[in-house]
Design an enzyme around this catalytic site. Structure first.
Site, short mmCIF file in Angstrom:
data_model
loop_
_atom_site.label_atom_id
_atom_site.label_comp_id
_atom_site.label_asym_id
_atom_site.label_seq_id
_atom_site.Cartn_x
_atom_site.Cartn_y
_atom_site.Cartn_z
N ASP A 11 -9.86 -6.06 -3.93
CA ASP A 11 -9.32 -4.93 -3.16
C ASP A 11 -10.25 -3.73 -3.30
OD1 ASP A 11 -7.84 -2.86 -2.01
OD2 ASP A 11 -5.93 -3.62 -2.78
N SER A 58 0.83 -1.20 0.00
CA SER A 58 0.00 0.00 0.00
C SER A 58 0.87 1.26 0.00
CB SER A 58 -0.96 -0.04 1.20
OG SER A 58 -2.00 0.88 1.05
N HIS A 97 -7.37 -6.09 0.29
CA HIS A 97 -6.18 -5.25 0.33
C HIS A 97 -5.02 -5.89 1.10
CE1 HIS A 97 -4.02 -1.55 -0.23
NE2 HIS A 97 -3.94 -1.29 1.06
#
Length: 281
Positions: free
Chosen positions: A233, A109, A261
């Site tokens: 996600d 991320s 995610h």
């Protein structure tokens, strides 16, 4: 060989970083860079993964600047690019202290954007790269991303549960998720953490797309990059990995089904062999 995880405070440039270490320092180093949700730390992202990876690598997982127990810079940035710059210097400083000349890196991320900015600044310090649900590409905020960035407007436990469950495809299929939520919520609601994370979220909300790595810079990076993205996600769209796939010199993309995610939490069965195959070992 021991695969136990130890915690240390280690000089990393102008600050000292709180770091998880595991594995034999003689093994190839692998740096793990976490994401930026409320309550995020190196431990919340990587503690369950580090012992497996320590069988093959010297695992180095810092609390990134602004998170966990890592020291803060003397002057706090007001823009997300300033925070990423401090984190790049942190990672390079940590490598210098540990005597790591060159390392593999996993970026999750926000840690993915950090990885790319570090590659651009110091390409000679990194070897193979795995980006997991990474930002650093242009994208529109999802409803879930907006809810995450606005969490402290309504920081009740029920709201936090809603935010964290949006990170996974099927909450019922993630063993121990309630305990993960409980532990992370305690971190997120610590007064100092809350104040700092709220400041970080304001900076992120105002300039997330400023982290975009331009096509020309991506095209100059020589590193082999494995892109991993959850098909479900809801935080960072698959389009970000498609952007990297299009513009990086050497890139492959693996899309994991039944995965949101947090691929390292939901699909470690797939992630672990992917990392070992890509990095070698």
């Amino acid at each position: 060989m021991s695969t136990s995880v130890v915690e240390k405070k280690i000089p990393s440039g102008a600050i000292a970083s709180h770091v998880l270490l595991a594995g034999d320092p003689k093994n190839p180093p692998a740096i793990l860079l976490h994401g930026a949700g409320p309550g995020a730390t190196a431990a919340s992202n990587w503690l369950r993964c580090a012992p497996d990876l320590a069988k093959h690598y010297y695992v180095i997982a810092p609390d990134l600047v602004g998170f966990g127990q890592t020291e803060l810079p003397a002057e706090l940035p007001t823009h997300i690019l300033g925070w990423i710059g401090h984190r790049v210097e942190q990672v390079l400083g940590l490598m210098d202290t540990l005597g790591v000349e060159r390392a593999h890196v996993v970026g999750n991320s926000m840690g993915g954007a950090l990885t790319l900015h570090a590659l651009v600044q110091a390409p000679q310090r990194f070897d193979k790269v795995l980006l997991m649900g990474a930002i650093g590409a242009p994208f529109e905020y999802s409803w879930e991303m907006k809810r995450l960035l606005e969490f402290y407007k309504d920081p009740r436990p029920a709201r936090y549960k809603e935010v964290i469950e949006s990170f996974v495809h099927d909450p019922a299929a993630v063993p121990g998720l309630d305990e993960i939520i409980k532990q992370r919520y305690a971190v997120a609601m610590d007064p100092k953490t809350r104040e700092m994370t709220n400041l970080l979220f304001q900076a992120q909300a105002a300039g997330m797309n400023d982290l975009t790595v331009p096509e020309a810079q991506l095209g100059r990076l020589p590193h082999p990059v494995l892109l991993v993205h959850g098909r479900q996600d809801r935080i960072v769209p698959l389009d970000t990995s498609l952007y990297f796939l299009k513009h990086l010199q050497q890139a492959e993309l693996v899309v994991l089904d039944r995965c949101g995610h947090w691929a390292q939490t939901q699909r470690w069965d797939a992630m672990y062999p992917l990392i070992v195959k890509h990095f070698g070992g």
